[in-house]
Design a protein around this motif. Structure first.
Motif, PDB file in Angstrom:
ATOM      1  N   SER A  50     -23.633  13.273   6.327  1.00  0.00           N
ATOM      2  CA  SER A  50     -24.571  12.245   6.788  1.00  0.00           C
ATOM      3  C   SER A  50     -24.910  11.264   5.669  1.00  0.00           C
ATOM      4  N   GLU A  51     -25.114  11.812   4.462  1.00  0.00           N
ATOM      5  CA  GLU A  51     -25.430  10.940   3.327  1.00  0.00           C
ATOM      6  C   GLU A  51     -24.266  10.012   3.023  1.00  0.00           C
ATOM      7  N   ALA A  52     -23.054  10.579   3.024  1.00  0.00           N
ATOM      8  CA  ALA A  52     -21.875   9.751   2.734  1.00  0.00           C
ATOM      9  C   ALA A  52     -21.699   8.677   3.798  1.00  0.00           C
ATOM     10  N   ARG A  53     -21.994   9.047   5.054  1.00  0.00           N
ATOM     11  CA  ARG A  53     -21.861   8.059   6.138  1.00  0.00           C
ATOM     12  C   ARG A  53     -22.873   6.926   5.944  1.00  0.00           C
ATOM     13  N   ALA A  54     -24.113   7.290   5.542  1.00  0.00           N
ATOM     14  CA  ALA A  54     -25.129   6.257   5.332  1.00  0.00           C
ATOM     15  C   ALA A  54     -24.744   5.330   4.186  1.00  0.00           C
ATOM     16  N   LEU A  55     -24.254   5.906   3.083  1.00  0.00           N
ATOM     17  CA  LEU A  55     -23.865   5.077   1.948  1.00  0.00           C
ATOM     18  C   LEU A  55     -22.637   4.232   2.255  1.00  0.00           C
ATOM     19  N   SER A  56     -21.683   4.815   3.016  1.00  0.00           N
ATOM     20  CA  SER A  56     -20.484   4.042   3.348  1.00  0.00           C
ATOM     21  C   SER A  56     -20.824   2.892   4.291  1.00  0.00           C
ATOM     22  N   ARG A  57     -21.766   3.132   5.221  1.00  0.00           N
ATOM     23  CA  ARG A  57     -22.207   2.037   6.092  1.00  0.00           C
ATOM     24  C   ARG A  57     -22.831   0.918   5.273  1.00  0.00           C
ATOM     25  N   MET A  58     -23.625   1.298   4.272  1.00  0.00           N
ATOM     26  CA  MET A  58     -24.249   0.295   3.420  1.00  0.00           C
ATOM     27  C   MET A  58     -23.202  -0.482   2.636  1.00  0.00           C
ATOM     28  N   ALA A  59     -22.205   0.250   2.074  1.00  0.00           N
ATOM     29  CA  ALA A  59     -21.151  -0.406   1.307  1.00  0.00           C
ATOM     30  C   ALA A  59     -20.323  -1.332   2.186  1.00  0.00           C
ATOM     31  N   ALA A  60     -20.011  -0.868   3.407  1.00  0.00           N
ATOM     32  CA  ALA A  60     -19.234  -1.716   4.316  1.00  0.00           C
ATOM     33  C   ALA A  60     -19.999  -2.979   4.683  1.00  0.00           C
ATOM     34  N   ALA A  61     -21.299  -2.843   4.929  1.00  0.00           N
ATOM     35  CA  ALA A  61     -22.109  -4.020   5.255  1.00  0.00           C
ATOM     36  C   ALA A  61     -22.143  -4.995   4.082  1.00  0.00           C
ATOM     37  N   ARG A  92     -33.599  10.691  -2.900  1.00  0.00           N
ATOM     38  CA  ARG A  92     -32.404  10.457  -3.723  1.00  0.00           C
ATOM     39  C   ARG A  92     -31.452   9.486  -3.031  1.00  0.00           C
ATOM     40  N   ILE A  93     -31.238   9.670  -1.724  1.00  0.00           N
ATOM     41  CA  ILE A  93     -30.349   8.759  -0.996  1.00  0.00           C
ATOM     42  C   ILE A  93     -30.978   7.370  -0.886  1.00  0.00           C
ATOM     43  N   LEU A  94     -32.298   7.324  -0.681  1.00  0.00           N
ATOM     44  CA  LEU A  94     -32.973   6.024  -0.616  1.00  0.00           C
ATOM     45  C   LEU A  94     -32.800   5.278  -1.940  1.00  0.00           C
ATOM     46  N   THR A  95     -32.886   5.997  -3.052  1.00  0.00           N
ATOM     47  CA  THR A  95     -32.688   5.358  -4.356  1.00  0.00           C
ATOM     48  C   THR A  95     -31.282   4.803  -4.486  1.00  0.00           C
ATOM     49  N   ALA A  96     -30.291   5.556  -3.985  1.00  0.00           N
ATOM     50  CA  ALA A  96     -28.906   5.067  -4.035  1.00  0.00           C
ATOM     51  C   ALA A  96     -28.732   3.818  -3.172  1.00  0.00           C
ATOM     52  N   CYS A  97     -29.328   3.824  -1.971  1.00  0.00           N
ATOM     53  CA  CYS A  97     -29.258   2.636  -1.115  1.00  0.00           C
ATOM     54  C   CYS A  97     -29.969   1.454  -1.765  1.00  0.00           C
ATOM     55  N   ALA A  98     -31.115   1.727  -2.404  1.00  0.00           N
ATOM     56  CA  ALA A  98     -31.838   0.653  -3.080  1.00  0.00           C
ATOM     57  C   ALA A  98     -30.994   0.034  -4.185  1.00  0.00           C
ATOM     58  N   ALA A  99     -30.260   0.869  -4.928  1.00  0.00           N
ATOM     59  CA  ALA A  99     -29.400   0.338  -5.985  1.00  0.00           C
ATOM     60  C   ALA A  99     -28.331  -0.576  -5.406  1.00  0.00           C
ATOM     61  N   GLN A 100     -27.749  -0.186  -4.256  1.00  0.00           N
ATOM     62  CA  GLN A 100     -26.744  -1.040  -3.625  1.00  0.00           C
ATOM     63  C   GLN A 100     -27.354  -2.363  -3.165  1.00  0.00           C
ATOM     64  N   ILE A 101     -28.559  -2.297  -2.604  1.00  0.00           N
ATOM     65  CA  ILE A 101     -29.219  -3.528  -2.168  1.00  0.00           C
ATOM     66  C   ILE A 101     -29.531  -4.414  -3.367  1.00  0.00           C
ATOM     67  N   LEU A 149     -31.538  -4.038   4.909  1.00  0.00           N
ATOM     68  CA  LEU A 149     -32.817  -3.340   4.957  1.00  0.00           C
ATOM     69  C   LEU A 149     -33.042  -2.676   6.308  1.00  0.00           C
ATOM     70  N   GLU A 150     -32.554  -3.294   7.385  1.00  0.00           N
ATOM     71  CA  GLU A 150     -32.690  -2.689   8.706  1.00  0.00           C
ATOM     72  C   GLU A 150     -31.890  -1.389   8.797  1.00  0.00           C
ATOM     73  N   GLN A 151     -30.733  -1.357   8.133  1.00  0.00           N
ATOM     74  CA  GLN A 151     -29.965  -0.110   8.084  1.00  0.00           C
ATOM     75  C   GLN A 151     -30.754   0.987   7.391  1.00  0.00           C
ATOM     76  N   VAL A 152     -31.388   0.646   6.291  1.00  0.00           N
ATOM     77  CA  VAL A 152     -32.213   1.627   5.573  1.00  0.00           C
ATOM     78  C   VAL A 152     -33.344   2.109   6.467  1.00  0.00           C
ATOM     79  N   ARG A 153     -33.990   1.190   7.148  1.00  0.00           N
ATOM     80  CA  ARG A 153     -35.119   1.563   8.014  1.00  0.00           C
ATOM     81  C   ARG A 153     -34.671   2.516   9.107  1.00  0.00           C
ATOM     82  N   GLU A 154     -33.515   2.248   9.710  1.00  0.00           N
ATOM     83  CA  GLU A 154     -33.018   3.105  10.786  1.00  0.00           C
ATOM     84  C   GLU A 154     -32.570   4.462  10.249  1.00  0.00           C
ATOM     85  N   ASN A 155     -31.879   4.483   9.095  1.00  0.00           N
ATOM     86  CA  ASN A 155     -31.367   5.739   8.546  1.00  0.00           C
ATOM     87  C   ASN A 155     -32.485   6.728   8.245  1.00  0.00           C
ATOM     88  N   PHE A 156     -33.623   6.230   7.781  1.00  0.00           N
ATOM     89  CA  PHE A 156     -34.701   7.117   7.357  1.00  0.00           C
ATOM     90  C   PHE A 156     -35.893   7.108   8.315  1.00  0.00           C
TER      91      PHE A 156
END
Length: 758
Positions: free
Chosen positions: A492-503, A583-592, A514-521
């Protein structure tokens, strides 16, 4: 002889009107029949100030010669000989010319007060000794004329003469403060908006402290111990435990929602002097409190609630924030916790009990936190409930078949229940099920029956082997279940990060990310915040992009924060997140953060962001009421010294326009620069503004032939300004003819859009 009374008109900066206010007070007293003389007034060439002094008796100054140059100072002896009821003496912190009787003017004023003469004077906050270093850090200017704070604190009355920074800068531009040759330097240096805002806050805080001293003195003199809610004071109690940061941030949010409130933190050390909390944690929590503008305190007390409330009464605390108890429920039944006792004895003080992850924790025996084995809380409790139902059922069946099922058969079937508990819930449910199964086997199937005694040694060996085998098999099953759970979560974590990277690779805008982050969590709202570059007492935050309902505008407004770097942070409202989710939110924040940085670099490299037709567009607009004077000042500051040669003709009062402040400043800077570039040095362009019923127009006129229009083709600067203005809901019109040209900007006003953010 009674000592005279001292009244000080305190201001944050030159030009706010202190001398004018002092003369107004003199005229008021004179109209009441009081003998008032001017000991010394410095009008600084301001005609309204000089006119207000007319009619008041003025004591002539006396002249001193220093190094061949003549200077004038207040004639102290002449004022003492005149003995008026009230003397007006300007600039209390002034340094007298060498050769005067006293080195400082405040010392002259002391002599007048000792002689029974009341004195009305003026003072700027930057001249207070205690604020000298702070003022130098803010303005870059060292104040050599300082006044001991105690002199000002002894004043009988202190009146604040306040003026908004924008209003003061407008007075400066209109020539009401300094002569024309000093205006440009003042605007770009000492009189910047950030400087004036910081100085104004210093003046307000210093005066508030003095008022507070008077209030505390009055309460002490009259024996008043109950808190007076003149302003909110929020106290957070710290134990040194892991919950401290949660409590501090919660208390800071309460403080931020109440303007003028104060944040304090208190750690009570037991009477033996031995701290119970973690010193490293307390040090970090102290730094966190101070970084949020609060103050940290420590005191010794035998009884923590009593010491807490004694401190609260002494400091006039109105609200107390405490963490939920880390003790178990049974322990709390035997002895009330700190929170319960504080609530019972708090009286009019509000007490907030804040839950946290460490609540009902390590200090009392308890079951481990759900999900301890890594399988999640639902599976954990499901395993325990299933075992509680399955074991009695199996026992009922086996006792009915006792003649056909021996001890070994019962142990094998019970082992099956242990394996199931391990597969579902992990190690701990397996261990608890194994212990319960061993006790049931001993009671129902081992002679003597219905007793926990064991007669035969072989039965003892059998039970011990069963427990060991059950524990090993259950642990293995639990480990397999945990690995499965972790694999699912990792997927699930890898899917969330890959979705973020693809976007990001698709170039999706920040709100979509940011909407992806809101939905994921499953959050309510998410904002990307950027810290301002100004160096005021408190950092200013700007919303770069946001999504959801009521997105946070500052980190303190958020329930969850993921810092990206020293400039950017991701702030969210909604449910609390686990450590893994953070931890995953921090990784998504770094990508953003990377997406935002790359987008900024791309926009700077291209000059602006382009739409499908190659036209500039404004991304992440933040429309709000904007003061035209503020935007114009920012634009002229960006243009440097040359920007102040434009002739400004602005009405005294203009309505706020609905715009993005940064974009409006950019539009004005672009058009003013273009006008300056194509105007003769002796005929600078003029900027005028006019307020209409539902809009505001700004007109820049001058000799711009060839600048704004080249034949039938618009210049790039005018095209950029037009597109940016239209993005904000306004228009730009250009007219030319007869060697002159003008550009008119039209923007909606607040009256037309009463709720720009709604």
């Amino acid at each position: 002889m009674a000592r005279g009374r001292l009244r000080i008109h305190l201001g944050a900066a030159p030009g706010v009107g202190k001398t004018y206010a002092m003369l107004q007070e003199g005229q008021r007293l004179r109209s009441l029949g009081t003998e008032v003389v001017i000991g010394l007034v410095e009008p600084h060439g301001r005609r309204p100030t000089a006119a207000l002094a007319e009619g008041l008796e003025t004591i002539p100054r006396h002249t001193l010669v220093h190094r061949g140059v003549s200077f004038t100072e207040m004639d102290l002896d002449a004022v003492l000989a005149r003995r008026p009821q009230v003397a007006l003496v300007d600039e209390l912190a002034h340094t007298n010319v060498p050769g005067s009787r006293n080195a400082k003017r405040w010392q002259d004023v002391e002599e007048l007060l000792e002689a029974g003469i009341d004195v009305v004077t003026t003072l700027n906050v930057q001249h207070l000794e205690s604020l000298n270093d702070v003022v130098r850090q803010i303005t870059g200017v060292t104040q050599h004329e300082t006044l001991p704070d105690e002199v000002a604190r002894r004043a009988d009355q202190i009146e604040l003469v306040d003026l908004l920074p924008e209003t003061l800068r407008r007075r400066l531009v209109h020539g009401d403060v300094y002569p024309p040759d000093r205006i440009e330097a003042a605007l770009t240096h000492y009189f910047r908006v950030g400087n004036l805002t910081a100085l104004r806050e210093l003046a307000l805080l210093w005066l508030a402290d003095r008022v507070e001293e008077g209030l505390q003195r009055y309460r002490a003199e009259h024996g008043i111990t109950a808190p007076w809610e003149t302003r909110e004071r929020i106290l957070v109690g710290l134990t040194g435990g892991p919950e401290g940061e949660t409590l501090i941030r919660r208390a800071a949010r309460i403080t931020a929602c109440t303007p003028g409130s104060e944040l304090l933190a208190l750690h009570v050390v037991p009477g033996d002097g031995l701290a119970r909390g973690d010193p490293a944690a307390l040090s970090g929590q102290r730094s966190l409190v101070e970084s949020m503008g609060g103050s940290y305190h420590q005191m010794t007390g035998e009884d923590i609630p009593e010491a807490l409330l004694q401190f609260a009464e002494a400091e006039n605390i109105t609200q107390v924030v405490l963490g939920a108890s880390r003790r178990g429920r049974f322990s709390l039944l035997l002895h009330a916790g700190v929170g319960q006792r504080t609530i019972h004895d708090s009286g009019p003080i509000d007490v907030h009990i804040v839950t946290h992850e460490a609540a009902a924790g390590a200090s009392a025996p308890r079951l481990p936190r759900p999900g301890h084995g890594g399988t999640g809380p639902v599976r954990y409790w499901s395993a325990l409930v299933g075992a509680a139902l399955l074991l009695p059922l199996m026992t009922l069946v086996l006792t009915g078949l006792r003649t056909g099922v021996g001890l070994s058969g019962a142990l094998v079937l019970y082992l099956l229940a242990v394996v199931l508990a391990g597969l579902v819930g992990g190690r701990l449910p397996a261990l608890l099920t194994a212990v319960a199964a061993g006790l049931l086997t001993d009671y129902y199937f081992t002679p003597p029956l219905h007793s926990f005694k064991v007669e035969r040694g072989v039965d003892v060996v059998g039970l011990v082997v069963f427990l060991a085998a059950a524990w090993l098999v259950g642990s293995a099953a639990g480990t397999a279940a945990r690995h499965t759970y972790q694999a699912v979560r990792a997927t699930s974590e890898a899917r969330a990060l890959s979705r973020m990277a693809a976007a990001m690779m698709r170039g999706e805008p920040l709100p979509t990310l940011l909407e992806q982050v809101r939905e994921n969590f499953s959050l309510t709202a998410v904002s990307l915040l950027e810290r301002g570059t100004d160096h005021g007492p408190e950092p200013r935050w700007y919303v770069v992009a946001s999504t959801g309902v009521r997105p946070p505008e500052r980190p303190y407004d958020a329930d969850v924060e993921a810092p990206i770097d020293d400039r950017l942070t991701l702030a969210a409202r909604g449910r609390g997140l686990s450590g893994d989710d953070r931890r995953i939110l921090t990784a998504c924040a770094a990508q953003i953060g990377v997406a935002h940085t790359q987008g900024g670099l791309a926009r700077r490299g291209a000059g602006t962001d382009l739409d499908e037709q190659g036209r500039p567009r404004a991304a992440a607009l933040y429309l709000r009421p904007v003061d035209l004077d503020e935007a114009l000042t920012a634009a002229l500051d960006d243009l440097g010294p040359g920007g102040h040669s434009i002739s400004l003709r602005l009405p005294e009062r203009l309505p706020d326009v609905i715009a993005d402040a940064a974009l409006l400043a950019r539009v004005l800077a672009t058009l003013v620069a273009d006008a300056l570039r194509h105007s003769p040095p002796d005929a600078p362009p003029t900027l005028t503004a006019e307020a209409l019923p539902d809009r505001l127009t700004v007109r820049i006129a001058g000799d711009t032939t060839g600048g704004a229009v080249d034949g039938e083709r618009e210049s790039p600067s005018l095209r950029l300004a037009r597109d940016l203005t239209e993005a904000m809901g306004g228009t730009v019109e250009h007219t030319s003819g007869g060697g002159a040209a003008s550009v008119t900007i039209t923007l909606p006003t607040v009256a037309q859009h009463p709720d720009p953010e709604g």
